[in-house]
Design a protein around this motif. Structure first.
Motif, short mmCIF file in Angstrom:
data_model
loop_
_atom_site.label_atom_id
_atom_site.label_comp_id
_atom_site.label_asym_id
_atom_site.label_seq_id
_atom_site.Cartn_x
_atom_site.Cartn_y
_atom_site.Cartn_z
N SER A 44 0.84 -1.18 0.00
CA SER A 44 0.00 0.00 0.00
C SER A 44 0.88 1.24 0.00
N GLY A 45 0.25 2.42 0.09
CA GLY A 45 1.03 3.65 0.18
C GLY A 45 0.58 4.72 -0.79
N TRP A 46 1.45 5.69 -1.00
CA TRP A 46 1.17 6.81 -1.89
C TRP A 46 1.07 6.36 -3.35
N GLU A 47 0.31 7.12 -4.12
CA GLU A 47 0.30 6.90 -5.56
C GLU A 47 1.62 7.38 -6.16
N GLY A 48 2.01 6.75 -7.27
CA GLY A 48 3.22 7.19 -7.96
C GLY A 48 4.51 6.77 -7.32
N THR A 49 4.48 5.69 -6.52
CA THR A 49 5.71 5.24 -5.86
C THR A 49 6.44 4.14 -6.64
N GLY A 50 5.94 3.81 -7.82
CA GLY A 50 6.63 2.80 -8.63
C GLY A 50 6.45 1.39 -8.13
N LYS A 51 5.23 1.08 -7.67
CA LYS A 51 4.99 -0.27 -7.14
C LYS A 51 5.14 -1.35 -8.20
N GLU A 150 6.62 14.98 -0.39
CA GLU A 150 5.79 15.72 -1.34
C GLU A 150 6.58 16.05 -2.60
N GLU A 151 7.85 16.43 -2.42
CA GLU A 151 8.70 16.76 -3.58
C GLU A 151 8.93 15.53 -4.45
N GLU A 152 9.17 14.38 -3.80
CA GLU A 152 9.40 13.14 -4.56
C GLU A 152 8.14 12.73 -5.32
N MET A 153 6.99 12.90 -4.71
CA MET A 153 5.74 12.54 -5.38
C MET A 153 5.50 13.44 -6.58
N GLU A 154 5.76 14.73 -6.43
CA GLU A 154 5.55 15.67 -7.54
C GLU A 154 6.45 15.30 -8.72
N PHE A 168 -0.56 6.84 -19.47
CA PHE A 168 -1.95 6.41 -19.26
C PHE A 168 -2.20 5.94 -17.83
N LEU A 169 -1.11 5.64 -17.10
CA LEU A 169 -1.25 5.19 -15.72
C LEU A 169 -1.57 6.34 -14.76
N LEU A 170 -1.35 7.58 -15.23
CA LEU A 170 -1.60 8.73 -14.38
C LEU A 170 -3.10 9.01 -14.29
N GLU A 171 -3.63 9.07 -13.09
CA GLU A 171 -5.06 9.27 -12.88
C GLU A 171 -5.32 10.58 -12.15
N ASP A 172 -6.56 11.05 -12.25
CA ASP A 172 -6.93 12.29 -11.57
C ASP A 172 -6.73 12.19 -10.06
N PHE A 173 -6.97 10.99 -9.52
CA PHE A 173 -6.81 10.83 -8.07
C PHE A 173 -5.36 11.07 -7.65
N ASP A 174 -4.40 10.68 -8.49
CA ASP A 174 -2.99 10.89 -8.18
C ASP A 174 -2.71 12.38 -7.97
N LYS A 175 -3.25 13.19 -8.86
CA LYS A 175 -3.05 14.64 -8.77
C LYS A 175 -3.77 15.20 -7.54
N TYR A 176 -4.94 14.67 -7.27
CA TYR A 176 -5.71 15.11 -6.09
C TYR A 176 -4.94 14.81 -4.81
N GLN A 177 -4.34 13.62 -4.76
CA GLN A 177 -3.59 13.24 -3.56
C GLN A 177 -2.39 14.15 -3.37
N LEU A 178 -1.70 14.49 -4.46
CA LEU A 178 -0.56 15.40 -4.36
C LEU A 178 -1.01 16.79 -3.89
N LYS A 179 -2.11 17.27 -4.45
CA LYS A 179 -2.63 18.59 -4.09
C LYS A 179 -2.96 18.68 -2.60
N HIS A 180 -3.43 17.57 -2.02
CA HIS A 180 -3.81 17.55 -0.61
C HIS A 180 -2.84 16.67 0.19
N TYR A 181 -1.58 16.79 -0.14
CA TYR A 181 -0.55 15.92 0.43
C TYR A 181 -0.57 15.92 1.96
N LYS A 182 -0.62 17.09 2.59
CA LYS A 182 -0.55 17.16 4.06
C LYS A 182 -1.73 16.48 4.72
N LYS A 183 -2.92 16.66 4.12
CA LYS A 183 -4.11 16.03 4.68
C LYS A 183 -4.00 14.51 4.58
#
Length: 516
Positions: A44-51, A150-154, A168-183
């Motif tokens: 599990s974890g953050w989006e965009g971590t290269g799982k 946050e910098e690594e995710m961006e 094509f793997l990039l989804e809207d949720f990935d961007k949303y998660q980055l935008k609200h990183y602290k939350k």
């Protein structure tokens, strides 16, 4: 602050190549397949971590015949029509196998940082329940959380967007998660803190260095799986102290119902039960009715009278037989999760998961530790179902030993009833007192506010049948009342009076004689 997993620089396993670590894990996988143990890996974890790369390193050397990988997306409409844990039960590892979950039963929780407190606590309770369920059954659960700044995710998401073959793997949720990183970070820290236990701790992996991350995951799995395989089988637990209260001894077996009153009450109650089930369907309330009791206590007759006027499309009867070899390779509750009703439907269990604390206990099919653990497991499962909006009714039908013997002899001497009597029934009759002890324990230890046992004397089959119908009507009525629904049971008294008048005005035909 999430504390990341790290190994000493001189750790010999960390000095090995990824392929060498993969081979060591594959060796342990081959040892695992010949045991009753299993392994579940949660990633599990953050989006965009290269799982994807890490998963490739993880499975490259494994034998694909003995593992399966499941990637969980958002719950579908079919998934939402079942209990939250239903779809995950489908993919849990069987004994001797490995299962890998890309996302898992944590997905919905982790994706919604604004979840309300009641739902949060409900999901955490469900997750804790299922992890205990698995570990008690010999499954090693290893949980990894892929962390990044946050910098690594961006940077990761920017690189993904620029890569035409992978964008094509990039989804809207990935961007949303980055935008609200602290939350999200605050939310993740709370989840890991609330769901990390001694048996199932979280391992936080720094995803910045993919090669190091793969090594850390492989080394963790090698060390933990080796420990799991070497761990001795638990010694047989001492039996729980006997219950002081003996609820079955307090049942008045002399209660009866004369034939005239039975005939007058049966059809109106059946009609109301059918109307209420239709209302439950309209308002999407799922219902479970469990029948347990000694052999020949009248379970089949109660089920037949309960469903007599119900639409057969709205209910099903699950008859619980001895588990198959494939079912035995799973946790004992696995097969019941396959048959739980969807919203608006009724499932009736002719025997159930309570076989774990009765027949499996008495016949020695489960060791003392496992059937004793089942009390808490069953309570938690039923509590989870009720929290998901299920009605649960549990009937225990009681007759004495002499009545059971008389009914057995009647079956034996009546050609059309011969199919109901087997050699196993006679063996169980000899163990009647042991079953009574087990049922006393079962009632005391698994009767709860949300799913109490209804213990009914069944020396008079008519008495038991009428009271099953009345309890069903009462439970369905209360469930509908909570939704503010006017329900047919409010008119039950008038219905009974009208049906009695109709009965008196017309002869009883053969079909109705059979029903009675």
């Amino acid at each position: 602050m999430l504390k990341k997993l790290d190994f000493p620089k001189d750790d010999p396993l960390m000095q090995l190549k990824i392929s060498e670590l993969g081979e060591k894990l594959a060796t342990l996988q081959r040892q695992l397949k010949d045991t009753d143990k299993s392994l579940l890996i949660l990633l599990s974890g953050w989006e965009g971590t290269g799982k994807g790369q890490i998963l490739n390193d993880l499975v490259r050397e494994l034998d694909p015949r003995y593992y399966h990988l499941t990637q969980f997306a958002d719950a579908t409409d079919v998934d939402k029509a079942h209990p939250m844990l239903w779809r995950f039960f489908q993919s849990f590892p069987v004994h001797g196998r490995v299962a890998i979950f890309d996302h898992s039963f944590y997905r919905e929780l982790m994706h919604h940082p604004d979840i309300n407190e009641v739902d949060y606590l409900h999901e955490v309770r469900d997750i804790s329940f299922v992890e205990r369920l698995l570990t008690d059954d010999g499954c090693l659960v290893v949980k990894f959380f892929m962390d990044q700044s946050e910098e690594e995710m961006e940077k990761s998401l920017d690189d993904l967007a620029k890569d035409k073959s992978r964008s094509f793997l990039l989804e809207d949720f990935d961007k949303y998660q980055l935008k609200h990183y602290k939350k999200f970070r605050h939310h993740f820290e709370r989840i890991l803190n609330d769901t990390g236990t001694l048996a199932c701790p979280w391992r936080v992996i720094d995803a910045a260095d993919k090669k190091k991350a793969s090594k850390q995951i492989l080394v963790t799995l090698i060390q933990n799986l080796q420990w799991h395989l070497d761990k001795p089988e638990p010694t047989t637990a001492q039996p729980l102290p006997p219950v002081i209260n003996k609820p079955l001894s307090q049942v008045d077996l002399t209660k009866t119902l004369d034939e005239k009153e039975y005939r007058e009450r049966l059809r109106p109650l059946q009609k109301t039960a059918a109307e209420l089930l239709y209302q439950l369907y309209l308002h999407q309330i799922p219902t479970i009715v469990v029948f347990e009791g000694t052999d020949a206590s009248g379970k089949g007759g109660c089920i037949k009278r309960l469903t007599r006027q119900m639409d057969p499309r709205s209910y099903s009867v699950a008859t619980t037989a001895a588990p198959t070899k494939y079912e035995l390779a799973h946790h004992y509750l696995w097969r019941f999760y396959q048959t739980f009703p969807t919203p608006g439907h009724l499932t009736i269990y002719d025997r159930s998961w309570y076989g774990r604390v009765m027949v499996e206990r008495i016949e020695g099919f489960a060791n003392t530790q496992r059937w004793q653990e089942a009390y808490a497991e069953i309570n938690e499962m039923e509590e989870s179902l009720c929290a998901d909006g299920y009605i649960i009714l549990k009937f225990l039908l009681i007759i004495d030993k002499e009545e059971q013997l008389a009914r057995f002899k009647d079956r034996e001497n009546t050609p059309e009833k011969n199919y109901k009597i087997t050699a196993e029934d006679w063996r169980n009759h000899d163990k009647f007192d042991a079953y009574v002890d087990a049922m006393n324990d079962m009632v005391v230890r698994t009767s709860s506010m949300h799913a109490p046992w209804i213990v009914l004397p069944s020396m008079s089959k008519q008495y038991a049948r009428i009271h099953v119908l009345e309890h069903f009507i009462d439970a369905a009525s209360k469930a509908l009342e909570k939704k503010g629904v006017h329900h047919p049971a409010k008119d039950l008294e008038k219905t009974i009076e009208q049906d009695i008048a109709d009965d008196n005005a017309a002869p009883v035909n053969e079909e109705r004689k059979t029903d009675q």
